[in-house]
Design a protein around this motif. Structure first.
Motif, PDB file in Angstrom:
ATOM      1  N   ASN A 141      -7.519   1.629  -9.207  1.00  0.00           N
ATOM      2  CA  ASN A 141      -6.693   1.576  -8.147  1.00  0.00           C
ATOM      3  C   ASN A 141      -5.227   1.804  -8.905  1.00  0.00           C
ATOM      4  OD1 ASN A 141      -7.795   1.223  -5.480  1.00  0.00           O
ATOM      5  ND2 ASN A 141      -8.116  -0.966  -6.625  1.00  0.00           N
TER       6      ASN A 141
ATOM      7  N   ASN B 130       5.525   1.504   5.456  1.00  0.00           N
ATOM      8  CA  ASN B 130       5.367   0.225   5.679  1.00  0.00           C
ATOM      9  C   ASN B 130       6.699  -0.377   6.204  1.00  0.00           C
ATOM     10  OD1 ASN B 130       2.691  -0.348   4.109  1.00  0.00           O
ATOM     11  ND2 ASN B 130       3.894   0.628   2.425  1.00  0.00           N
TER      12      ASN B 130
ATOM     13  N   LYS C 246      -2.043   2.097  -4.986  1.00  0.00           N
ATOM     14  CA  LYS C 246      -2.647   3.222  -4.450  1.00  0.00           C
ATOM     15  C   LYS C 246      -4.165   3.225  -4.697  1.00  0.00           C
ATOM     16  CE  LYS C 246      -2.870   8.254  -4.500  1.00  0.00           C
ATOM     17  NZ  LYS C 246      -2.540   9.543  -5.102  1.00  0.00           N
TER      18      LYS C 246
ATOM     19  N   GLU D 125       6.361   5.247   2.451  1.00  0.00           N
ATOM     20  CA  GLU D 125       5.100   5.177   2.780  1.00  0.00           C
ATOM     21  C   GLU D 125       4.624   4.913   4.179  1.00  0.00           C
ATOM     22  OE1 GLU D 125       3.336   6.604  -0.229  1.00  0.00           O
ATOM     23  OE2 GLU D 125       5.294   6.834  -0.371  1.00  0.00           O
TER      24      GLU D 125
ATOM     25  N   THR E 182       1.018   0.485   6.537  1.00  0.00           N
ATOM     26  CA  THR E 182       1.295   0.297   7.927  1.00  0.00           C
ATOM     27  C   THR E 182       2.444  -0.476   8.242  1.00  0.00           C
ATOM     28  OG1 THR E 182       0.188  -0.710   9.727  1.00  0.00           O
ATOM     29  CG2 THR E 182       0.392  -2.007   7.888  1.00  0.00           C
TER      30      THR E 182
ATOM     31  N   PRO F 142       0.784  -1.146   0.242  1.00  0.00           N
ATOM     32  CA  PRO F 142       0.111   0.005   0.089  1.00  0.00           C
ATOM     33  C   PRO F 142       0.966   1.251   0.104  1.00  0.00           C
ATOM     34  CG  PRO F 142      -0.544  -1.469   1.937  1.00  0.00           C
ATOM     35  CD  PRO F 142       0.526  -1.915   1.137  1.00  0.00           C
TER      36      PRO F 142
ATOM     37  N   GLU G  50      -8.188   3.687  -2.388  1.00  0.00           N
ATOM     38  CA  GLU G  50      -9.096   3.773  -1.051  1.00  0.00           C
ATOM     39  C   GLU G  50      -8.721   2.815  -0.335  1.00  0.00           C
ATOM     40  OE1 GLU G  50     -13.620   4.189  -0.120  1.00  0.00           O
ATOM     41  OE2 GLU G  50     -12.840   5.455  -1.736  1.00  0.00           O
TER      42      GLU G  50
ATOM     43  N   THR H 240       0.576   5.913  -0.405  1.00  0.00           N
ATOM     44  CA  THR H 240      -0.273   7.072  -0.457  1.00  0.00           C
ATOM     45  C   THR H 240       0.172   8.079  -1.423  1.00  0.00           C
ATOM     46  OG1 THR H 240       1.085   8.152   1.383  1.00  0.00           O
ATOM     47  CG2 THR H 240      -0.954   6.911   2.064  1.00  0.00           C
TER      48      THR H 240
ATOM     49  N   TYR I  75      -6.008   0.890   0.262  1.00  0.00           N
ATOM     50  CA  TYR I  75      -4.769   0.466   0.396  1.00  0.00           C
ATOM     51  C   TYR I  75      -4.415   1.483   1.715  1.00  0.00           C
ATOM     52  CZ  TYR I  75      -4.716  -2.470  -3.496  1.00  0.00           C
ATOM     53  OH  TYR I  75      -5.086  -3.504  -4.297  1.00  0.00           O
ATOM     54  N   LYS I  76      -3.857   0.874   2.736  1.00  0.00           N
ATOM     55  CA  LYS I  76      -3.468   1.835   3.845  1.00  0.00           C
ATOM     56  C   LYS I  76      -1.986   1.352   4.487  1.00  0.00           C
ATOM     57  CE  LYS I  76      -7.638   3.615   4.592  1.00  0.00           C
ATOM     58  NZ  LYS I  76      -8.123   4.461   3.154  1.00  0.00           N
TER      59      LYS I  76
END
Length: 126
Positions: A41, A117, A61, A115, A68, A14, A63, A16, A65-66
């Motif tokens: 996406n 991750n 990228k 990002e 972490t 993921p 909505e 941003t 995909y976050k």
């Protein structure tokens, strides 16, 4: 007879900011990416060669995909873990786990990418 296979076939990391992520991964691993839009996406596909061992995936990228550093950890193979780790930090990443011996298997290390991750590195001992 049951066919044996490696269970993991693809991954998505993921992001941003896909341009920033492409620049980061290109500088760390010297890779080129193919960009696509899949189901609305943005994707930047890692290289994949059928004749090579291993799997491939994409920077993703969208909505759903976050980024972490508390989830699944993906290990990237590297021939020079010191150089890859240095490039990750010089490219805006942060050291999460220093180069550590994995016994006869080689070395591992972890960094946080541009990002947010958690990404791991593995260098074989031979």
């Amino acid at each position: 007879m049951t066919k044996k296979y490696n269970p993991v076939v693809y991954f998505e990391i993921p992001v941003t900011d896909i341009d920033r992520a492409i620049k980061f991964y290109k500088s760390v691993f010297n890779l080129t990416f193919e960009r696509e839009v899949i189901d609305k996406n943005e994707m930047a596909l890692f290289p994949f060669l059928d004749e090579s061992a291993g799997i491939s995936g994409a920077l993703a990228k969208g909505e759903i995909y976050k980024p972490t550093n508390n989830g699944v950890v993906i290990y990237f193979k590297t021939e020079n873990i010191d150089k890859s780790l240095r490039m990750a930090i010089e490219s805006g990443g942060q050291l999460l786990y220093p180069k550590t011996s994995n016994g006869d298997l080689g070395f591992v290390a972890e960094f946080e990418d541009s990002e947010g991750n958690r990404i791991a590195l593995h260098q074989s001992s031979n």
